[in-house]
Design a protein around this motif. Structure first.
Motif, PDB file in Angstrom:
ATOM      1  N   PHE A   1      -3.438   1.990 -25.724  1.00 12.55           N
ATOM      2  CA  PHE A   1      -3.633   3.359 -24.380  1.00 12.55           C
ATOM      3  C   PHE A   1      -3.050   2.949 -24.007  1.00 12.55           C
ATOM      4  CE2 PHE A   1      -7.086   3.759 -26.746  1.00 12.55           C
ATOM      5  CZ  PHE A   1      -8.362   5.343 -25.782  1.00 12.55           C
ATOM      6  N   LEU A   2      -2.594   1.616 -23.076  1.00 17.28           N
ATOM      7  CA  LEU A   2      -1.907   0.937 -22.121  1.00 17.28           C
ATOM      8  C   LEU A   2       0.079   1.470 -22.653  1.00 17.28           C
ATOM      9  CD1 LEU A   2      -3.011  -2.678 -21.047  1.00 17.28           C
ATOM     10  CD2 LEU A   2      -3.174  -0.689 -19.940  1.00 17.28           C
ATOM     11  N   MET A   3      -0.117   1.431 -23.905  1.00 17.20           N
ATOM     12  CA  MET A   3       1.825   1.713 -24.347  1.00 17.20           C
ATOM     13  C   MET A   3       1.758   3.844 -24.042  1.00 17.20           C
ATOM     14  SD  MET A   3       3.759  -0.518 -25.238  1.00 17.20           S
ATOM     15  CE  MET A   3       4.987   0.512 -26.211  1.00 17.20           C
ATOM     16  N   ALA A   4       0.226   4.248 -24.260  1.00 18.39           N
ATOM     17  CA  ALA A   4       0.883   5.578 -23.880  1.00 18.39           C
ATOM     18  C   ALA A   4       0.522   5.648 -22.118  1.00 18.39           C
ATOM     19  CB  ALA A   4      -0.783   6.333 -24.099  1.00 18.39           C
TER      20      ALA A   4
ATOM     21  N   GLY B   1     -14.310   0.522 -27.314  1.00 15.68           N
ATOM     22  CA  GLY B   1     -14.527  -0.203 -28.267  1.00 15.68           C
ATOM     23  C   GLY B   1     -13.479  -0.698 -29.440  1.00 15.68           C
ATOM     24  N   VAL B   2     -12.311   0.093 -28.875  1.00 17.10           N
ATOM     25  CA  VAL B   2     -11.116  -0.248 -29.189  1.00 17.10           C
ATOM     26  C   VAL B   2     -10.114  -1.060 -28.674  1.00 17.10           C
ATOM     27  CG1 VAL B   2     -11.299   2.468 -30.296  1.00 17.10           C
ATOM     28  CG2 VAL B   2     -10.131   2.261 -28.717  1.00 17.10           C
ATOM     29  N   ASN B   3      -9.271  -1.571 -29.010  1.00 14.09           N
ATOM     30  CA  ASN B   3      -8.058  -2.785 -28.472  1.00 14.09           C
ATOM     31  C   ASN B   3      -6.857  -1.054 -27.595  1.00 14.09           C
ATOM     32  OD1 ASN B   3      -6.160  -4.564 -27.761  1.00 14.09           O
ATOM     33  ND2 ASN B   3      -5.537  -3.865 -29.712  1.00 14.09           N
ATOM     34  N   PRO B   4      -7.188  -1.893 -26.250  1.00 14.26           N
ATOM     35  CA  PRO B   4      -6.060  -0.883 -25.383  1.00 14.26           C
ATOM     36  C   PRO B   4      -4.967  -0.989 -24.954  1.00 14.26           C
ATOM     37  CG  PRO B   4      -6.646  -3.218 -24.373  1.00 14.26           C
ATOM     38  CD  PRO B   4      -7.904  -3.126 -25.769  1.00 14.26           C
ATOM     39  N   ASP B   5      -4.417  -1.893 -25.930  1.00 16.47           N
ATOM     40  CA  ASP B   5      -2.845  -2.100 -25.882  1.00 16.47           C
ATOM     41  C   ASP B   5      -2.038  -0.367 -26.205  1.00 16.47           C
ATOM     42  OD1 ASP B   5      -2.866  -4.647 -25.511  1.00 16.47           O
ATOM     43  OD2 ASP B   5      -2.476  -5.407 -27.580  1.00 16.47           O
TER      44      ASP B   5
ATOM     45  N   VAL C   1      -2.004   2.893 -11.253  1.00 16.30           N
ATOM     46  CA  VAL C   1      -3.475   3.582 -11.211  1.00 16.30           C
ATOM     47  C   VAL C   1      -3.913   4.086 -12.291  1.00 16.30           C
ATOM     48  CG1 VAL C   1      -4.245   6.199 -10.182  1.00 16.30           C
ATOM     49  CG2 VAL C   1      -3.024   4.664  -9.182  1.00 16.30           C
ATOM     50  N   LEU C   2      -3.196   4.194 -13.673  1.00 16.65           N
ATOM     51  CA  LEU C   2      -3.386   4.714 -14.473  1.00 16.65           C
ATOM     52  C   LEU C   2      -4.247   3.307 -15.467  1.00 16.65           C
ATOM     53  CD1 LEU C   2      -1.372   7.663 -15.454  1.00 16.65           C
ATOM     54  CD2 LEU C   2      -4.014   7.801 -14.650  1.00 16.65           C
ATOM     55  N   CYS C   3      -3.525   2.949 -14.879  1.00 15.19           N
ATOM     56  CA  CYS C   3      -3.429   1.428 -15.763  1.00 15.19           C
ATOM     57  C   CYS C   3      -5.268   0.351 -16.020  1.00 15.19           C
ATOM     58  CB  CYS C   3      -2.644   0.046 -16.499  1.00 15.19           C
ATOM     59  SG  CYS C   3      -1.359   0.406 -16.547  1.00 15.19           S
ATOM     60  N   PRO C   4      -5.676   0.640 -15.290  1.00 10.36           N
ATOM     61  CA  PRO C   4      -7.413   0.560 -15.728  1.00 10.36           C
ATOM     62  C   PRO C   4      -8.132   1.675 -15.492  1.00 10.36           C
ATOM     63  CG  PRO C   4      -6.210   0.317 -13.402  1.00 10.36           C
ATOM     64  CD  PRO C   4      -5.369   0.643 -13.436  1.00 10.36           C
ATOM     65  N   ILE C   5      -7.515   2.765 -15.570  1.00 10.15           N
ATOM     66  CA  ILE C   5      -8.368   3.859 -16.383  1.00 10.15           C
ATOM     67  C   ILE C   5      -8.559   3.511 -17.579  1.00 10.15           C
ATOM     68  CG2 ILE C   5      -8.803   6.162 -16.985  1.00 10.15           C
ATOM     69  CD1 ILE C   5      -7.746   6.402 -13.417  1.00 10.15           C
TER      70      ILE C   5
END
Length: 50
Positions: A28-31, A22-26, A9-13
């Motif tokens: 955020f996904l690790m968080a 405008g930053v790399n999503p990596d 649920v949280l990954c697409p958010i």
């Protein structure tokens, strides 16, 4: 809700927030991944099965 469902649920958010900033999503996904795996440490996040 288990940890896999929470992460799903949280990954697409997280990706959407990273895209809007405008930053790399990596990072955020690790968080999200670390937060989902650390839910076991919280008393409310631990589901005791019998």
């Amino acid at each position: 809700m288990n940890t896999a469902a929470t992460a799903a649920v949280l990954c697409p958010i997280a990706v959407g927030i990273a895209a809007s900033l405008g930053v790399n999503p990596d990072s955020f996904l690790m968080a999200v991944a670390i937060g989902a795996s650390c839910a076991l440490l919280a008393p409310i996040g631990y589901q005791k099965t019998r």
